[in-house]
Structure formats: C-alpha cells, structure tokens
Design a protein around this motif. Structure first.
Motif, mmCIF file in Angstrom:
data_model
loop_
_atom_site.group_PDB
_atom_site.id
_atom_site.type_symbol
_atom_site.label_atom_id
_atom_site.label_comp_id
_atom_site.label_asym_id
_atom_site.label_seq_id
_atom_site.Cartn_x
_atom_site.Cartn_y
_atom_site.Cartn_z
ATOM 1 N N GLN A 1 0.825 -1.202 0.000
ATOM 2 C CA GLN A 1 0.000 0.000 0.000
ATOM 3 C C GLN A 1 0.859 1.251 0.000
ATOM 4 O OE1 GLN A 1 -3.213 0.181 -0.398
ATOM 5 N NE2 GLN A 1 -3.358 2.401 -0.186
ATOM 6 N N ASP A 2 1.925 1.251 0.799
ATOM 7 C CA ASP A 2 2.845 2.386 0.848
ATOM 8 C C ASP A 2 3.474 2.620 -0.522
ATOM 9 O OD1 ASP A 2 4.185 4.485 2.095
ATOM 10 O OD2 ASP A 2 5.798 3.226 2.876
ATOM 11 N N LEU A 3 3.875 1.521 -1.178
ATOM 12 C CA LEU A 3 4.476 1.604 -2.510
ATOM 13 C C LEU A 3 3.466 2.108 -3.532
ATOM 14 C CD1 LEU A 3 6.712 1.030 -4.600
ATOM 15 C CD2 LEU A 3 5.920 -1.357 -4.642
ATOM 16 N N PHE A 4 2.267 1.535 -3.540
ATOM 17 C CA PHE A 4 1.257 1.955 -4.507
ATOM 18 C C PHE A 4 0.939 3.447 -4.359
ATOM 19 C CE2 PHE A 4 -0.632 -2.602 -4.441
ATOM 20 C CZ PHE A 4 0.351 -3.033 -5.308
ATOM 21 N N GLU A 5 0.841 3.910 -3.122
ATOM 22 C CA GLU A 5 0.492 5.313 -2.883
ATOM 23 C C GLU A 5 1.560 6.260 -3.412
ATOM 24 O OE1 GLU A 5 -0.289 5.733 1.279
ATOM 25 O OE2 GLU A 5 -2.247 4.731 1.166
ATOM 26 N N VAL A 6 2.828 5.930 -3.207
ATOM 27 C CA VAL A 6 3.876 6.839 -3.649
ATOM 28 C C VAL A 6 3.995 6.829 -5.176
ATOM 29 C CG1 VAL A 6 5.906 5.296 -3.590
ATOM 30 C CG2 VAL A 6 6.162 7.705 -2.992
ATOM 31 N N VAL A 7 3.665 5.694 -5.808
ATOM 32 C CA VAL A 7 3.678 5.630 -7.271
ATOM 33 C C VAL A 7 2.467 6.374 -7.842
ATOM 34 C CG1 VAL A 7 3.481 4.082 -9.271
ATOM 35 C CG2 VAL A 7 5.015 3.500 -7.381
ATOM 36 N N LEU A 8 1.300 6.138 -7.270
ATOM 37 C CA LEU A 8 0.091 6.813 -7.759
ATOM 38 C C LEU A 8 0.162 8.323 -7.560
ATOM 39 C CD1 LEU A 8 -2.618 4.277 -6.525
ATOM 40 C CD2 LEU A 8 -2.000 4.771 -8.904
ATOM 41 N N SER A 9 0.916 8.779 -6.557
ATOM 42 C CA SER A 9 1.059 10.213 -6.314
ATOM 43 C C SER A 9 1.933 10.887 -7.357
ATOM 44 C CB SER A 9 1.675 10.450 -4.924
ATOM 45 O OG SER A 9 3.067 10.171 -4.928
ATOM 46 N N GLY A 10 2.727 10.085 -8.081
ATOM 47 C CA GLY A 10 3.651 10.636 -9.070
ATOM 48 C C GLY A 10 5.028 10.927 -8.523
ATOM 49 N N ALA A 11 5.214 10.776 -7.203
ATOM 50 C CA ALA A 11 6.526 11.042 -6.602
ATOM 51 C C ALA A 11 7.562 10.027 -7.047
ATOM 52 C CB ALA A 11 6.414 11.051 -5.076
ATOM 53 N N VAL A 12 7.128 8.807 -7.304
ATOM 54 C CA VAL A 12 8.008 7.752 -7.803
ATOM 55 C C VAL A 12 7.431 7.235 -9.116
ATOM 56 C CG1 VAL A 12 8.887 5.415 -7.422
ATOM 57 C CG2 VAL A 12 8.872 7.054 -5.539
ATOM 58 N N LYS A 13 8.237 7.298 -10.159
ATOM 59 C CA LYS A 13 7.812 6.815 -11.471
ATOM 60 C C LYS A 13 8.491 5.470 -11.746
ATOM 61 C CE LYS A 13 6.906 11.379 -13.451
ATOM 62 N NZ LYS A 13 6.909 12.034 -12.115
ATOM 63 N N ILE A 14 7.704 4.510 -12.211
ATOM 64 C CA ILE A 14 8.228 3.191 -12.553
ATOM 65 C C ILE A 14 8.428 3.141 -14.061
ATOM 66 C CG2 ILE A 14 7.833 0.709 -12.456
ATOM 67 C CD1 ILE A 14 8.178 2.087 -9.719
ATOM 68 N N GLU A 15 9.672 3.119 -14.465
ATOM 69 C CA GLU A 15 9.996 3.129 -15.891
ATOM 70 C C GLU A 15 10.607 1.800 -16.294
ATOM 71 O OE1 GLU A 15 12.513 6.494 -16.288
ATOM 72 O OE2 GLU A 15 10.910 7.947 -15.951
ATOM 73 N N ILE A 16 10.004 1.191 -17.286
ATOM 74 C CA ILE A 16 10.481 -0.095 -17.781
ATOM 75 C C ILE A 16 11.419 0.181 -18.950
ATOM 76 C CG2 ILE A 16 9.794 -2.298 -18.784
ATOM 77 C CD1 ILE A 16 7.016 -1.755 -17.366
ATOM 78 N N ASN A 17 12.701 -0.016 -18.717
ATOM 79 C CA ASN A 17 13.701 0.360 -19.719
ATOM 80 C C ASN A 17 14.055 -0.767 -20.676
ATOM 81 O OD1 ASN A 17 13.759 2.869 -18.550
ATOM 82 N ND2 ASN A 17 15.620 2.504 -17.368
ATOM 83 N N GLN A 18 13.732 -2.012 -20.321
ATOM 84 C CA GLN A 18 13.981 -3.147 -21.207
ATOM 85 C C GLN A 18 12.827 -4.137 -21.097
ATOM 86 O OE1 GLN A 18 17.488 -1.202 -19.873
ATOM 87 N NE2 GLN A 18 16.416 -2.666 -18.589
ATOM 88 N N THR A 19 12.452 -4.710 -22.237
ATOM 89 C CA THR A 19 11.425 -5.739 -22.286
ATOM 90 C C THR A 19 11.918 -6.880 -23.173
ATOM 91 O OG1 THR A 19 9.661 -4.103 -22.030
ATOM 92 C CG2 THR A 19 9.031 -6.247 -22.891
ATOM 93 N N TYR A 20 11.776 -8.117 -22.683
ATOM 94 C CA TYR A 20 12.158 -9.306 -23.452
ATOM 95 C C TYR A 20 10.996 -10.296 -23.422
ATOM 96 C CZ TYR A 20 17.013 -7.762 -22.396
ATOM 97 O OH TYR A 20 18.178 -7.054 -22.253
ATOM 98 N N PRO A 21 10.780 -11.035 -24.513
ATOM 99 C CA PRO A 21 9.832 -12.142 -24.439
ATOM 100 C C PRO A 21 10.334 -13.167 -23.411
ATOM 101 C CG PRO A 21 10.399 -11.643 -26.721
ATOM 102 C CD PRO A 21 11.368 -10.895 -25.860
ATOM 103 N N LEU A 22 9.413 -13.820 -22.719
ATOM 104 C CA LEU A 22 9.805 -14.809 -21.709
ATOM 105 C C LEU A 22 10.736 -15.871 -22.285
ATOM 106 C CD1 LEU A 22 9.622 -16.089 -18.922
ATOM 107 C CD2 LEU A 22 7.434 -17.129 -19.620
ATOM 108 N N ARG A 23 10.480 -16.274 -23.533
ATOM 109 C CA ARG A 23 11.333 -17.290 -24.166
ATOM 110 C C ARG A 23 12.798 -16.846 -24.247
ATOM 111 N NH1 ARG A 23 9.157 -21.082 -28.084
ATOM 112 N NH2 ARG A 23 6.890 -21.253 -27.938
#
Length: 324
Positions: free
Chosen positions: A280-302
C-alpha cells in the motif's frame, strides 16, 4: 499444458530451457495465476548459477503480475478475475501460468498496470523496507545509495528525494549518472574513475552519512564503512560483485561504533499484514507521481537467457520485464 522457463542444472544463462509444465488446479490456500508480465531481478541469476540453493529441476523467478484464473476452496484473499501481483514465494514466476500461495498475492489498484507491477513489486518493496523501515530516511539527511541507476536504486532515489533527503549515488558510467540524476540522485558518483569515499567526504563537508545502502557487496563494502558517520548504519542487501569477506567486528568499533545489517524482503514481508502495508505504501507513492516506474527493457519470456546475459553484463538500467 503451459510453458515455463526452467533449469535442470546450475550454471550460466544457457542452462535455462523452455519446456511444457502441468500446472494443475489450486489446492487449499492456493490460487492459479495467468501471468501477463514477469519481473527480472539480479537475484534470479544467483539462483540460476547455484549461488543460492534450489532443488533441481527448478523454475525461476519470484515476481510477476497477472490474473487469477482459479482459487482453492478456502481462499478469501483473492478471487477469480482479480488483477494481482507478487514478489516472493516459491521459484517459478518465469512461466505462462502457475500455482501460488494466495496469501502472497496483492490485488492491484486501478492506475497501476500489470507491467508496472511486475517491474516494481520486488524492487519497490525492497526500496520500501530499506528507506522506510531498516533505516527511516528523514528530511534534511544525506544518504549513500550504491547502484543508483539500478532497478532498486532508481526507485529508492526518487522516494528518498520525495522524503526530503539529499541522495549520493554511485554508478558505473556517465550515462547511468545522468539517469540517476534524473531520478532524484543529487550527487551521482562514477565509481570507475572517482573515489567515492573522497567524494562523499567532499559533498558532506566531512560529516559523512548516517546510512549507506549497498547491493554491490565485495567491491564496495569496506570502503562504504568509511563513508559512515559515527554510529552510522551499513545496509548490505545484495552482492552483485560477489560475497563480502568475513568481517572482523572490531573494525566497526574502530570506525565509529558502526552498525551493519543484512536484511531481506522475505523477512520484512513474511506476515501478510506487513506485506499488504508495504504494498500500500508503494502503490500510494507511485500513484502520487513522486516515484515513477519506468520499464527500460522488455524481453519475451522465451528469451530470458538473453535478458540474464544483458543484466549480468550491466547493459540494463532500471526495471526489466519479461512478457508472456
């Protein structure tokens, strides 16, 4: 039948194999989850290589997000159709579907995507216990965070900055220094050419820092002790460069009555009530915009083996996910 990435012997990324598995139906206290996104974490390489024990053959991974497909007869924590995420529990997140202990699943709020959740549950919850529990970072303090451009580092730097702290972080290149700076790190130090102890002394005008967070281990641990102010806390939460040598506790006295701790997310989130409060603490700080979660790499599971190679070669920054 569904597919999963597994390994039958420990070793390099080449030991990972894509194979069919029988998931079955959930039993008491269990839920079956269809994954949509899976988190890639450095600890996965420890398990795959044998540095951390696993019963072979083994699945891999402890972080993912997806949808609940079925639940055991006694399960009330989640229901069919819930979007959920988890970090922790048994190995096996590198799979299309799996059975999970239902009490390890967290229902995702609106505004948090499956991809964000898979990228942040382990790293974000780790950042949560590090700066909100192991040592409660306070406004006006200056802290040291190694691997500031890594997955945990980028989240922790943003969060600590939002709490009003000044953040000193170590990174391996100028590119990573800019990335860390853009995510709340006030003073990125390129450790490959700068002496980080001397730089910490300069930045703090000799007062040093009350806490140092270190997931690098062997290469940084001893020097990090020299960055601490008297009665400071050394938080060792990883070992990407190798295990720390046995420590003569007398050194802690010589360097100013220092403290050392080796925390894990598993311990901090062992009780479901604590797990939910941390999430809940994590979700709140992300939803507030104070912490942005940026996905810099994506790979297929295979292609998990390629992802592992890039991670260990330090070619990645921030969060990486595997997609199903």
């Amino acid at each position: 039948m569904t597919h999963a990435m597994r390994f039958h012997e420990t070793g390099g990324p080449e030991v990972l194999v894509w194979e069919k598995v029988d998931v079955g139906q959930p039993g008491l206290g269990e839920a079956r989850v269809r994954h949509t996104a899976i988190g890639l974490n450095y600890v996965d390489t420890y398990v795959r290589s044998g540095a951390y024990p696993a019963s072979l053959p083994s699945g891999l991974g402890t972080e993912a997000a997806g949808v609940v497909e079925a639940v055991g007869p006694d399960v009330t924590d989640v229901k069919v159709g819930d979007r959920v995420a988890y970090s922790g529990g048994p190995q096996g997140a590198y799979s299309e579907e799996r059975i999970m202990p239902a009490d390890r699943l967290v229902v995702l709020p609106d505004g948090i995507s499956d991809q964000q959740a898979a990228a942040m549950m382990l790293k974000g919850m780790t950042a949560q216990y590090l700066i909100r529990q192991t040592y409660m970072v306070k406004e006006g303090e200056t802290i040291l965070f190694h691997a500031a451009a890594g997955g945990v580092g980028l989240i922790a730097c943003q969060w600590a900055k939002a709490l009003g702290a000044t953040v000193i972080g170590t990174v391996g290149s100028d590119e990573k220094a800019e990335l860390a700076r853009a995510h709340g790190c006030d003073h990125p130090i390129v450790y490959t050419r700068e002496n980080f102890v001397e730089r910490v002394r300069e930045i703090t005008h000799g007062s040093m820092v009350p806490v140092a967070y270190d997931s690098v281990g062997k290469d940084t641990f001893s020097a990090s002790l020299d960055c601490l102010s008297p009665r400071g806390l050394m938080v060792l939460f990883g070992q990407s460069s190798g295990a720390v040598e046995p420590l003569n506790l007398g050194i802690l006295a010589q360097k100013g009555s220092l403290y050392v701790t080796r925390p894990t997310l598993g311990t901090y989130a062992a009780k479901r009530a604590d797990l939910l409060a941390m999430a809940q603490d994590l979700f709140e700080v992300v939803l507030s915009g104070a912490v942005k979660i940026e996905i810099n790499q994506t790979y297929p599971l295979r292609e998990a083996a390629t992802a592992h190679r890039d991670l260990q070669a330090r070619k990645t920054t921030g969060s990486t996910i595997l997609t199903v």
